[in-house]
Design an enzyme around this catalytic site. Sequence first.
Site, PDB file in Angstrom:
ATOM      1  N   ASP A  37      -1.986  -8.492  11.561  1.00 18.08           N
ATOM      2  CA  ASP A  37      -3.343  -8.930  11.214  1.00 18.08           C
ATOM      3  C   ASP A  37      -3.833 -10.114  12.053  1.00 18.08           C
ATOM      4  OD1 ASP A  37      -3.591  -7.004   9.186  1.00 18.08           O
ATOM      5  OD2 ASP A  37      -2.347  -8.234   7.878  1.00 18.08           O
ATOM      6  N   SER A  82       0.830  -1.221   0.000  1.00 26.68           N
ATOM      7  CA  SER A  82       0.000   0.000   0.000  1.00 26.68           C
ATOM      8  C   SER A  82       0.859   1.265   0.000  1.00 26.68           C
ATOM      9  CB  SER A  82      -0.960   0.008   1.195  1.00 26.68           C
ATOM     10  OG  SER A  82      -0.275  -0.216   2.401  1.00 26.68           O
ATOM     11  N   ARG A 120       3.207  -4.690  16.677  1.00 29.79           N
ATOM     12  CA  ARG A 120       1.805  -4.264  16.532  1.00 29.79           C
ATOM     13  C   ARG A 120       0.875  -5.385  17.023  1.00 29.79           C
ATOM     14  NH1 ARG A 120       1.868  -2.948  10.260  1.00 29.79           N
ATOM     15  NH2 ARG A 120       2.781  -5.031  10.363  1.00 29.79           N
ATOM     16  N   HIS A 148       6.056 -12.592   7.436  1.00 27.28           N
ATOM     17  CA  HIS A 148       6.231 -11.200   7.018  1.00 27.28           C
ATOM     18  C   HIS A 148       7.418 -11.100   6.070  1.00 27.28           C
ATOM     19  CE1 HIS A 148       6.652  -6.831   7.180  1.00 27.28           C
ATOM     20  NE2 HIS A 148       5.374  -6.846   7.519  1.00 27.28           N
ATOM     21  N   HIS A 164      -1.749  -8.907   1.911  1.00 20.66           N
ATOM     22  CA  HIS A 164      -1.458  -7.645   2.617  1.00 20.66           C
ATOM     23  C   HIS A 164      -2.614  -7.383   3.596  1.00 20.66           C
ATOM     24  CE1 HIS A 164       0.239  -3.810   3.425  1.00 20.66           C
ATOM     25  NE2 HIS A 164      -0.184  -3.117   2.376  1.00 20.66           N
TER      26      HIS A 164
HETATM   27  N1  CMX Z   1       1.632 -19.769   5.866  1.00 21.67           N
HETATM   28  C1  CMX Z   1       2.093 -20.658   4.967  1.00 21.67           C
HETATM   29  N2  CMX Z   1       3.136 -20.435   4.169  1.00 21.67           N
HETATM   30  C2  CMX Z   1       3.770 -19.259   4.310  1.00 21.67           C
HETATM   31  C3  CMX Z   1       3.380 -18.296   5.257  1.00 21.67           C
HETATM   32  C4  CMX Z   1       2.256 -18.586   6.051  1.00 21.67           C
HETATM   33  N3  CMX Z   1       1.779 -17.714   6.939  1.00 21.67           N
HETATM   34  N4  CMX Z   1       4.201 -17.226   5.160  1.00 21.67           N
HETATM   35  C5  CMX Z   1       5.070 -17.508   4.172  1.00 21.67           C
HETATM   36  N5  CMX Z   1       4.812 -18.737   3.659  1.00 21.67           N
HETATM   37  C6  CMX Z   1       5.463 -19.376   2.526  1.00 21.67           C
HETATM   38  C7  CMX Z   1       5.313 -18.493   1.300  1.00 21.67           C
HETATM   39  O1  CMX Z   1       4.047 -18.661   0.680  1.00 21.67           O
HETATM   40  C8  CMX Z   1       6.460 -18.964   0.454  1.00 21.67           C
HETATM   41  O2  CMX Z   1       6.095 -20.172  -0.143  1.00 21.67           O
HETATM   42  P1  CMX Z   1       6.557 -20.543  -1.643  1.00 21.67           P
HETATM   43  O3  CMX Z   1       8.047 -20.604  -1.592  1.00 21.67           O
HETATM   44  O4  CMX Z   1       5.881 -21.844  -1.904  1.00 21.67           O
HETATM   45  O5  CMX Z   1       6.067 -19.423  -2.521  1.00 21.67           O
HETATM   46  C9  CMX Z   1       7.545 -19.263   1.495  1.00 21.67           C
HETATM   47  O6  CMX Z   1       6.850 -19.453   2.732  1.00 21.67           O
HETATM   48  C10 CMX Z   1       8.556 -18.150   1.672  1.00 21.67           C
HETATM   49  O7  CMX Z   1       7.866 -16.947   1.958  1.00 21.67           O
HETATM   50  P2  CMX Z   1       8.550 -15.804   2.851  1.00 21.67           P
HETATM   51  O8  CMX Z   1       9.805 -15.361   2.139  1.00 21.67           O
HETATM   52  O9  CMX Z   1       8.698 -16.253   4.255  1.00 21.67           O
HETATM   53  O10 CMX Z   1       7.456 -14.664   2.848  1.00 21.67           O
HETATM   54  P3  CMX Z   1       7.167 -13.557   1.739  1.00 21.67           P
HETATM   55  O11 CMX Z   1       8.050 -12.396   1.992  1.00 21.67           O
HETATM   56  O12 CMX Z   1       7.203 -14.127   0.368  1.00 21.67           O
HETATM   57  O13 CMX Z   1       5.648 -13.191   2.042  1.00 21.67           O
HETATM   58  C11 CMX Z   1       3.788 -12.748   3.448  1.00 21.67           C
HETATM   59  C12 CMX Z   1       5.278 -12.487   3.202  1.00 21.67           C
HETATM   60  C13 CMX Z   1       3.304 -11.841   4.545  1.00 21.67           C
HETATM   61  C14 CMX Z   1       3.029 -12.422   2.155  1.00 21.67           C
HETATM   62  C15 CMX Z   1       3.602 -14.238   3.827  1.00 21.67           C
HETATM   63  O14 CMX Z   1       4.274 -14.506   5.041  1.00 21.67           O
HETATM   64  C16 CMX Z   1       2.144 -14.629   3.928  1.00 21.67           C
HETATM   65  O15 CMX Z   1       1.536 -14.986   2.908  1.00 21.67           O
HETATM   66  N6  CMX Z   1       1.541 -14.583   5.172  1.00 21.67           N
HETATM   67  C17 CMX Z   1       0.124 -14.857   5.346  1.00 21.67           C
HETATM   68  C18 CMX Z   1      -0.698 -13.651   4.872  1.00 21.67           C
HETATM   69  C19 CMX Z   1      -0.548 -12.482   5.826  1.00 21.67           C
HETATM   70  O16 CMX Z   1      -0.626 -12.612   7.032  1.00 21.67           O
HETATM   71  N7  CMX Z   1      -0.359 -11.285   5.257  1.00 21.67           N
HETATM   72  C20 CMX Z   1      -0.339 -10.042   6.040  1.00 21.67           C
HETATM   73  C21 CMX Z   1       1.046  -9.419   6.201  1.00 21.67           C
HETATM   74  C22 CMX Z   1       0.982  -8.119   6.971  1.00 21.67           C
HETATM   75  C23 CMX Z   1       0.273  -7.067   6.173  1.00 21.67           C
HETATM   76  O17 CMX Z   1       0.794  -6.660   5.130  1.00 21.67           O
HETATM   77  O18 CMX Z   1      -0.844  -6.639   6.557  1.00 21.67           O
END
Ligand code: CMX
Length: 466
Positions: A404, A273, A358, A349, A303
């Site tokens: 979140d 965002s 937070r 994250h 996000h």
């Molecule tokens: N559950 C399952 N798998 C997860 C995970 C979770 N909570 N968090 C990361 N992973 C996975 C990723 O999908 C990725 O898998 P692939 O290699 O198969 O694509 C792998 O672990 C590596 O990811 P990462 O480097 O640890 O995390 P990213 O920087 O790519 O993504 C985020 C960060 C937040 C998108 C991810 O942790 C996620 O999807 N979390 C759940 C959704 C969430 O809570 N989002 C809110 C974030 C805060 C906000 O912006 O409001």
Amino acid sequence: MSAIRAFSSLKGASFRQQTPLRFAARTYASQAKTLKERFAELLPEKQAEVKEFRKNYGNKVLGEVTVDQAYGGMRGIKGLVWEGSVLDAEEGIRFRGLTIPECQQQLPGAVEGGEPLPESLFWLLVTGEVPTAEEVKGLSAEWAARAEIPEFVEELLDRCPKTLHPMSQFALAVNALQHESLFAKAYAEGIHKSNYWDPTFEDAMNVIAKLPNIAGRIYRNVYKDGKVASIEADKDYSYNFSKVLGFHENKDFVELMRLYLTIHSDHEGGNVSAHTSHLVGSALSDPYLSFAAALNGLAGPLHGLANQEVLRWTLKLKDTIGVDASEEQIKKYLWDTLNGGQVVPGYGHAVLRKTDPRYTAQREFALKHLPDDPLFGLVSKLYHIIPGVLTEHGKTKNPWPNVDAHSGVLLQYYGLVEQDYYTVLFGVSRALGCLSQVCWARGLGLPLERPKSYSTAHLKKMFGAN
Ligand code: CMX
């Protein structure tokens, strides 16, 4: 030239005629300085500081970029300037150098020992200074005075089908509000670029001030009777926002809003965002357009929409295995989610590698206000189980909860149970971060953002790959 005189010479007389409300703040704020006056004082100092810094250090190297980073969502690439906050992977966010507990101690609130007012956080984000209670009171009054939205925007929202996601309605309404943009008007009239900051600041203030009426209308239309209470001129932003939602009579809910709107505001510049508003604003799209773009990014499940997904996922878990489920049952449920190719929402994250402060701030609020709530008990239990399972799963770089993972349980406790609406609250808060930066971006004359891209074929050729 003194800072005050610099401010006078920067001000365009034409804006004074166009924006009578901007001068109304004085009436409410007695002798305290308005935020705009303080921003205008700081602007020449900051412009000179950045000029000098770039002259001496402009050719220093921030880092190198690998092919994996180009494919991997640019994680870790240092290529943005963002004034309001910096995120440390271990420690979490600092707003202008202050941690969340420091903000809770130092920023003026509405009640003794209570949560900070988001107005004071906005002042901090814009100026880098902790405001006085009087300055904050002036800002509350200024936002209340600017809160009205045009009738056509009300009608637009009233005509939206209830099935249109609240975030889509939110972005739609902010785009429509662009009709009011002083920056767009000034640009069309040929404003000098050294004055961009002035109508940008006005637009930023107006966008923030009008959000409760937009967000409140969406909530009342979609989930309630469509009637929206009026903003009170002498009340703070969170009280007024709670009022348009219909929750102002519960003073703990109003305190929750103060905390919520403060901590969701800013998370440095690279998140979807913040970066979107920055990118779109760099094309000199006005603050309405750039913030509406940010909302579209916030509406994604990776996000901001994760806060809706978390409560949905947690309630489904509760319905399936019960609020008193055993550790074994919860673990099995988690593995089912992961083996189903889904993420566990609220965990992980892109930058953080520890529990998000937070999350901790919201957990402490829950411990104080709803320690015996069964759903809070479940969320606490999940906090002790999920990181271990995610670590065993071995994919995520950060198994700890983010912001979140905790907001939904607090909101449902006070009766705001409509999960699809939760990201709208996040959006109202995120305006503070995005729009404080947009003022600095135009004030510092930051240029069009335009990084370089390559095709796979080109990259392969660069490195002699087959
Ligand atoms: N559950 C399952 N798998 C997860 C995970 C979770 N909570 N968090 C990361 N992973 C996975 C990723 O999908 C990725 O898998 P692939 O290699 O198969 O694509 C792998 O672990 C590596 O990811 P990462 O480097 O640890 O995390 P990213 O920087 O790519 O993504 C985020 C960060 C937040 C998108 C991810 O942790 C996620 O999807 N979390 C759940 C959704 C969430 O809570 N989002 C809110 C974030 C805060 C906000 O912006 O409001």
